[in-house]
Design a protein around this motif. Sequence first.
Motif, PDB file in Angstrom:
ATOM      1  N   ILE A  46       0.895  -1.166   0.000  1.00 28.45           N
ATOM      2  CA  ILE A  46       0.000   0.000   0.000  1.00 28.45           C
ATOM      3  C   ILE A  46       0.930   1.212   0.000  1.00 28.45           C
ATOM      4  O   ILE A  46       1.342   1.700   1.052  1.00 28.45           O
ATOM      5  CB  ILE A  46      -0.926   0.008   1.221  1.00 28.45           C
ATOM      6  CG1 ILE A  46      -1.740  -1.290   1.277  1.00 28.45           C
ATOM      7  CG2 ILE A  46      -1.864   1.211   1.187  1.00 28.45           C
ATOM      8  CD1 ILE A  46      -2.531  -1.473   2.554  1.00 28.45           C
ATOM      9  N   LEU A  47       1.300   1.667  -1.195  1.00 29.70           N
ATOM     10  CA  LEU A  47       2.386   2.636  -1.323  1.00 29.70           C
ATOM     11  C   LEU A  47       1.911   3.974  -1.875  1.00 29.70           C
ATOM     12  O   LEU A  47       1.090   4.038  -2.790  1.00 29.70           O
ATOM     13  CB  LEU A  47       3.462   2.101  -2.274  1.00 29.70           C
ATOM     14  CG  LEU A  47       4.143   0.778  -1.929  1.00 29.70           C
ATOM     15  CD1 LEU A  47       5.243   0.492  -2.946  1.00 29.70           C
ATOM     16  CD2 LEU A  47       4.706   0.809  -0.521  1.00 29.70           C
ATOM     17  N   VAL A  48       2.472   5.027  -1.304  1.00 34.65           N
ATOM     18  CA  VAL A  48       2.446   6.341  -1.953  1.00 34.65           C
ATOM     19  C   VAL A  48       3.860   6.739  -2.371  1.00 34.65           C
ATOM     20  O   VAL A  48       4.040   7.624  -3.196  1.00 34.65           O
ATOM     21  CB  VAL A  48       1.837   7.419  -1.034  1.00 34.65           C
ATOM     22  CG1 VAL A  48       0.369   7.131  -0.766  1.00 34.65           C
ATOM     23  CG2 VAL A  48       2.608   7.529   0.294  1.00 34.65           C
ATOM     24  N   ALA A  55      -2.510  11.370 -11.712  1.00 37.10           N
ATOM     25  CA  ALA A  55      -3.766  10.708 -11.365  1.00 37.10           C
ATOM     26  C   ALA A  55      -3.564   9.493 -10.469  1.00 37.10           C
ATOM     27  O   ALA A  55      -4.329   9.272  -9.526  1.00 37.10           O
ATOM     28  CB  ALA A  55      -4.496  10.303 -12.647  1.00 37.10           C
ATOM     29  N   GLU A  56      -2.529   8.678 -10.739  1.00 36.33           N
ATOM     30  CA  GLU A  56      -2.339   7.490  -9.910  1.00 36.33           C
ATOM     31  C   GLU A  56      -1.945   7.867  -8.491  1.00 36.33           C
ATOM     32  O   GLU A  56      -2.359   7.210  -7.526  1.00 36.33           O
ATOM     33  CB  GLU A  56      -1.303   6.547 -10.512  1.00 36.33           C
ATOM     34  CG  GLU A  56      -1.267   5.211  -9.771  1.00 36.33           C
ATOM     35  CD  GLU A  56      -0.235   4.236 -10.305  1.00 36.33           C
ATOM     36  OE1 GLU A  56      -0.415   3.028 -10.082  1.00 36.33           O
ATOM     37  OE2 GLU A  56       0.738   4.679 -10.932  1.00 36.33           O
ATOM     38  N   ALA A  57      -1.154   8.921  -8.340  1.00 39.15           N
ATOM     39  CA  ALA A  57      -0.801   9.373  -6.999  1.00 39.15           C
ATOM     40  C   ALA A  57      -2.042   9.825  -6.241  1.00 39.15           C
ATOM     41  O   ALA A  57      -2.200   9.528  -5.048  1.00 39.15           O
ATOM     42  CB  ALA A  57       0.221  10.502  -7.071  1.00 39.15           C
ATOM     43  N   ASP A  58      -2.929  10.541  -6.915  1.00 36.97           N
ATOM     44  CA  ASP A  58      -4.174  10.970  -6.271  1.00 36.97           C
ATOM     45  C   ASP A  58      -4.989   9.758  -5.821  1.00 36.97           C
ATOM     46  O   ASP A  58      -5.551   9.750  -4.715  1.00 36.97           O
ATOM     47  CB  ASP A  58      -5.010  11.814  -7.246  1.00 36.97           C
ATOM     48  CG  ASP A  58      -4.327  13.114  -7.636  1.00 36.97           C
ATOM     49  OD1 ASP A  58      -3.439  13.571  -6.884  1.00 36.97           O
ATOM     50  OD2 ASP A  58      -4.678  13.670  -8.690  1.00 36.97           O
ATOM     51  N   LEU A  59      -5.045   8.724  -6.676  1.00 39.85           N
ATOM     52  CA  LEU A  59      -5.772   7.502  -6.337  1.00 39.85           C
ATOM     53  C   LEU A  59      -5.109   6.797  -5.152  1.00 39.85           C
ATOM     54  O   LEU A  59      -5.785   6.300  -4.241  1.00 39.85           O
ATOM     55  CB  LEU A  59      -5.815   6.584  -7.555  1.00 39.85           C
ATOM     56  CG  LEU A  59      -6.684   5.325  -7.470  1.00 39.85           C
ATOM     57  CD1 LEU A  59      -8.146   5.679  -7.274  1.00 39.85           C
ATOM     58  CD2 LEU A  59      -6.502   4.476  -8.727  1.00 39.85           C
ATOM     59  N   ALA A  60      -3.774   6.772  -5.146  1.00 32.97           N
ATOM     60  CA  ALA A  60      -3.037   6.092  -4.073  1.00 32.97           C
ATOM     61  C   ALA A  60      -3.213   6.807  -2.739  1.00 32.97           C
ATOM     62  O   ALA A  60      -3.341   6.151  -1.691  1.00 32.97           O
ATOM     63  CB  ALA A  60      -1.553   6.007  -4.435  1.00 32.97           C
ATOM     64  N   PRO A 352      -9.393  -0.486  -2.391  1.00 37.53           N
ATOM     65  CA  PRO A 352     -10.612   0.092  -1.811  1.00 37.53           C
ATOM     66  C   PRO A 352     -11.198   1.236  -2.625  1.00 37.53           C
ATOM     67  O   PRO A 352     -12.410   1.310  -2.822  1.00 37.53           O
ATOM     68  CB  PRO A 352     -10.140   0.578  -0.430  1.00 37.53           C
ATOM     69  CG  PRO A 352      -8.906  -0.163  -0.145  1.00 37.53           C
ATOM     70  CD  PRO A 352      -8.251  -0.403  -1.468  1.00 37.53           C
ATOM     71  N   THR A 353     -10.341   2.105  -3.130  1.00 39.44           N
ATOM     72  CA  THR A 353     -10.838   3.246  -3.882  1.00 39.44           C
ATOM     73  C   THR A 353     -11.297   2.825  -5.264  1.00 39.44           C
ATOM     74  O   THR A 353     -12.230   3.409  -5.824  1.00 39.44           O
ATOM     75  CB  THR A 353      -9.748   4.333  -3.965  1.00 39.44           C
ATOM     76  OG1 THR A 353      -9.262   4.587  -2.653  1.00 39.44           O
ATOM     77  CG2 THR A 353     -10.309   5.622  -4.521  1.00 39.44           C
ATOM     78  N   THR A 354     -10.676   1.795  -5.823  1.00 37.08           N
ATOM     79  CA  THR A 354     -11.173   1.240  -7.081  1.00 37.08           C
ATOM     80  C   THR A 354     -12.594   0.723  -6.903  1.00 37.08           C
ATOM     81  O   THR A 354     -13.471   0.953  -7.747  1.00 37.08           O
ATOM     82  CB  THR A 354     -10.255   0.109  -7.568  1.00 37.08           C
ATOM     83  OG1 THR A 354      -8.954   0.647  -7.848  1.00 37.08           O
ATOM     84  CG2 THR A 354     -10.803  -0.560  -8.815  1.00 37.08           C
ATOM     85  N   PRO A 366     -21.483   8.308  -4.597  1.00 37.64           N
ATOM     86  CA  PRO A 366     -20.473   9.367  -4.690  1.00 37.64           C
ATOM     87  C   PRO A 366     -19.098   8.815  -5.056  1.00 37.64           C
ATOM     88  O   PRO A 366     -18.685   7.769  -4.552  1.00 37.64           O
ATOM     89  CB  PRO A 366     -20.469   9.979  -3.287  1.00 37.64           C
ATOM     90  CG  PRO A 366     -21.822   9.659  -2.729  1.00 37.64           C
ATOM     91  CD  PRO A 366     -22.175   8.315  -3.283  1.00 37.64           C
ATOM     92  N   ALA A 367     -18.393   9.518  -5.923  1.00 38.07           N
ATOM     93  CA  ALA A 367     -17.044   9.113  -6.316  1.00 38.07           C
ATOM     94  C   ALA A 367     -16.034   9.632  -5.300  1.00 38.07           C
ATOM     95  O   ALA A 367     -16.154  10.761  -4.835  1.00 38.07           O
ATOM     96  CB  ALA A 367     -16.709   9.652  -7.701  1.00 38.07           C
ATOM     97  N   PRO A 368     -15.020   8.828  -4.954  1.00 33.68           N
ATOM     98  CA  PRO A 368     -14.016   9.289  -3.994  1.00 33.68           C
ATOM     99  C   PRO A 368     -13.068  10.332  -4.560  1.00 33.68           C
ATOM    100  O   PRO A 368     -12.410  11.048  -3.808  1.00 33.68           O
ATOM    101  CB  PRO A 368     -13.267   7.999  -3.641  1.00 33.68           C
ATOM    102  CG  PRO A 368     -13.419   7.130  -4.850  1.00 33.68           C
ATOM    103  CD  PRO A 368     -14.775   7.445  -5.399  1.00 33.68           C
TER     104      PRO A 368
END
Length: 385
Positions: A46-48, A55-60, A352-354, A366-368
């Motif tokens: 579970i990495l940032v 976009a991927e960083a925002d998702l992470a 989880p966010t996916t 609602p979208a995260p």
Amino acid sequence: MRVVVIGAGAIGASCALALAEAGAEVVVADRAGVAAETSSRCEGNILVSDKAPGAEADLAIAAREAWRDLAARLDADRAPGQPATEFEAKGGVVVAFAGGTTALEAFAASQRAIGIRADAVSSEDLGRLEPHLSPEVASGIHYPEDAQVQPSLATQAMLARARRLGAEFRITEVTGPVHDGDRLAGVVTPEGAILGDAVVNCAGPWAGRVADLLGARLDIRPRRGAILVTTPMPQRVFHKVYDADYVGAVGSSDAALQTSTVVESTPAGTVLIGSSRERVGFSTAHTLAPLAEIAAKATRLFPFLADTMLLRSYVGFRPYTPDHLPAIGADGRVGGLFHAAGHEGAGIGLAPTTGQLVAHAVLGTPAPLDPAPFLPTRASLEEAA
């Protein structure tokens, strides 16, 4: 609404859970079982720390916060005999050898600008964080927000929670579509049709094949990775530790073998050592070269590993997209079909966010965060194909 989820890995389990929590009737179909493929052949990252701004960083970032709450709920909610997720908010340490310090510090600075904690550490502090690191290491950045789960257990826990909410799980293979006019209305299996108002393709590295079966097109390719596992030992690695060249390997589009050093301990006392990336289709042959490279680089980072006995090694396949972003949302050609695939090595962390994005796409919850960069219809994915 009745939703068919294809795939019972971390992404499929997370989508099933998010859909069930939002009130949908869910049927999950997988040909092999829960976490039987990619989600049991990875490190549970579970990495940032490895995410460049975008976009991927925002998702992470969103997913890291979601995991904290989800793991607590799953661990508290587990039924008797059900294993915990082994969520560890242990943080990560990214290091550089001589010549790599400037690039590492510049990358960390770009991450701080989007809110990722990336703390520069002195040589003395680095020695306190990881006392068994090689003296050759020149610099390091501490990422306290990095975490880890036991991927197979976490996947099982998500699907178990979904099943307690009414989701059904079937071990069966999807062989074709069921249509209602020009709209997808379910899937065909050897045991008969599974009907649904929507179908979500969470088939990981096989998502491209499943898309083809259902009359769609999705450019997902397998990217093979190998991991070494040591015998249990007293803990000598206290964070997820990796060489800064890991970030470049993750973002590369090269099909040839690339290896970088990733080392971490588990609660069981084993040490996981990675990582490699190569596009060889679904072949499991000729794995000696990547394993040898991984071992050599790991001993340079942690010299004590040279005298450590290995318990086993394994390979798995990651779902790779040419533009390095997962495909999450409605298919552009087939009505009723949705995709959640292409996370490559970040699927556990982004799960989880996916799931929340899929619930948004299918049910209108609602979208995260902004779903647009991840849509399967995005221009960058079409152009890359």
